[in-house]
Design an enzyme around this catalytic site. Structure first.
Site, mmCIF file in Angstrom:
data_model
loop_
_atom_site.group_PDB
_atom_site.id
_atom_site.type_symbol
_atom_site.label_atom_id
_atom_site.label_comp_id
_atom_site.label_asym_id
_atom_site.label_seq_id
_atom_site.Cartn_x
_atom_site.Cartn_y
_atom_site.Cartn_z
ATOM 1 C CG ASP A 1 12.555 -6.700 39.398
ATOM 2 O OD1 ASP A 1 13.777 -6.481 39.239
ATOM 3 O OD2 ASP A 1 11.677 -5.822 39.283
ATOM 4 C CE1 TYR B 1 7.904 -1.173 41.069
ATOM 5 C CE2 TYR B 1 8.576 -3.429 41.534
ATOM 6 C CZ TYR B 1 8.581 -2.329 40.701
ATOM 7 O OH TYR B 1 9.253 -2.373 39.514
ATOM 8 C CE LYS C 1 13.263 -2.514 39.476
ATOM 9 N NZ LYS C 1 12.391 -3.442 40.222
ATOM 10 C CG HIS D 1 12.684 2.441 40.130
ATOM 11 N ND1 HIS D 1 11.805 2.016 41.095
ATOM 12 C CD2 HIS D 1 12.158 2.004 38.961
ATOM 13 C CE1 HIS D 1 10.810 1.346 40.547
ATOM 14 N NE2 HIS D 1 11.002 1.337 39.241
#
Length: 398
Positions: A150, A155, A180, A213
């Site tokens: 994931d 990120y 996302k 997200h």
């Protein structure tokens, strides 16, 4: 379909019967041994007995069919009531709820989405995984059996994750890969370019799952909330539906949506319903109302920060009730939590960059009904604490 039972007719025979053997006369067509070719005026007792036996056999056969019929439908009803179905070592569950399972059963290894795709029940979460560490964590996870990673654009580690996947011996088709859509890209014209960037970084031509997200849209070029697009995410969702039609994404979903915001989206004429909702779920923030509502409405939840996030994980692993259950089951406290999440009917996303813990988190087992209920009661009996609560000038949770 009702079953009709036939009345069984018996015929009396034996020493007290009223049957009388007909007398045979000496005439053409007869011999001293009995009739050669003549129709008796009464039925032969052997034939009568044979008929009785045939009727009894027919009654027994119909009774057996009735018993098998009832057994089949009782078993079918039992299996459809939320119990795990085995399929070559993998399992499905009804309405994503499995807490009734006996300890002899196995936890499901995947959940089935509306598309028919099977999403692995345990994923390696890579949020907050530092550069230089996340790739090794992904390799370690794939080596011990994880098939679900994931990730997210925000990120900042999609490139390293993609490189680790390609360096592994696991084919891309066997790995469930999630990313996302960040808040900055909710405008319909920005959705596909953002997706393409994630695909390029990950080194793949499709995602198994793509999520909005947060239920918050930013205006272009900053972190200023676009209130109109935030309150009406339908244009963003329509563009995600097009990504499915183009084959760039196989499933689409949402993240951090509460019930009101879910209903706000799904009140529109969607071509594709959200497949999952990824939210913070932990001992500290169990969200029982959202879990119950999601099961009732066929929406699969994914649990991020399942051990309580970096700020709470140490305290999570020292909860007395969890320590007792760990001792009873032979699991570690972390494994107790992860098992509990799956048994609640959610995909779980434990995060670690340490290979030993990555492997530990993958080994789970069903809790007894008593242990499950004790942990559920302990988690839902205190004031909830939300570890992830960004402040963007909007009340996300209402």
């Amino acid at each position: 379909m009702p079953i009709r039972y036939h009345q069984l007719v018996t015929y009396e025979s034996g020493p007290n019967s009223t049957y009388e053997e007909p007398k045979l006369h000496s005439s053409p067509g007869y011999s001293s041994e009995g009739p050669l070719d003549v129709q008796a005026d009464v039925e032969d007792p052997i034939k009568t007995e044979n008929k009785r036996r045939r009727r009894a056999l027919r009654f027994g056969f119909l009774s057996l069919l009735a018993a098998l019929y009832m057994t089949f439908f009782v078993a079918k009803s039992f299996l459809s009531g939320g119990f795990i179905r085995s399929c070559h070592g993998k399992h499905r569950i009804g309405k994503h709820g499995v807490h009734q399972n006996a300890t002899s059963a196995k936890l499901p290894t995947y959940f089935t989405l509306p598309s028919g795709d099977k999403i692995p029940a345990i994923a390696l979460g890579v949020w907050r995984a530092a550069p230089g560490e996340v790739g090794e964590a992904v390799k370690a996870a794939l080596k011990v059996g994880y098939r679900h990673v994931d990730d997210a654009w925000i990120y900042g580690n999609e490139r390293e994750v993609g490189e680790a996947i390609r360096a592994s011996s696991v084919p891309r088709k066997d790995i469930w890969l999630t990313s996302k859509l960040w808040n900055t890209f909710h405008a319909p014209e920005d959705v596909e370019p953002a997706l393409d960037e994630s695909l390029a970084r990950l080194g793949t031509d499709y995602l198994d799952l793509y999520l909005i997200h947060w239920p918050v849209a930013f205006k272009k070029g900053g972190n200023t909330v676009d209130f109109d697009l935030t309150e009406n995410p339908y244009p963003t969702w329509q563009k995600l539906e097009q990504m499915v039609e183009k084959g760039k994404v196989r499933n689409i979903g949402i993240s951090n949506f509460n019930i009101r915001r879910i209903q706000n989206l799904t009140s529109n004429p969607l071509k594709i319903q959200p497949a999952v909702n990824q939210v913070e779920l932990s001992y500290w923030n169990p969200q029982p109302e959202l879990v119950k509502w999601s099961k009732e409405n066929g929406l699969l939840l994914e649990a991020y920060s399942p051990l309580g996030s970096a700020e709470k994980v140490k305290e999570s692993l020292e909860i007395p009730e969890v320590l007792v259950i760990a001792k009873e089951t032979g699991l570690t406290p972390a494994q107790v939590y992860i098992s509990w999440h799956i048994q609640r009917g959610t995909v779980v996303l434990p995060k670690s960059v340490h290979p030993v813990r990555v492997e530990e988190n993958f080994h789970v087992a069903p809790l007894s009904s008593d242990a499950f209920e004790r942990l559920e009661k302990a988690a839902t009996s205190h004031e909830p604490f939300r570890a992830v609560d960004p402040h963007w000038g909007i009340d996300i949770w209402n």
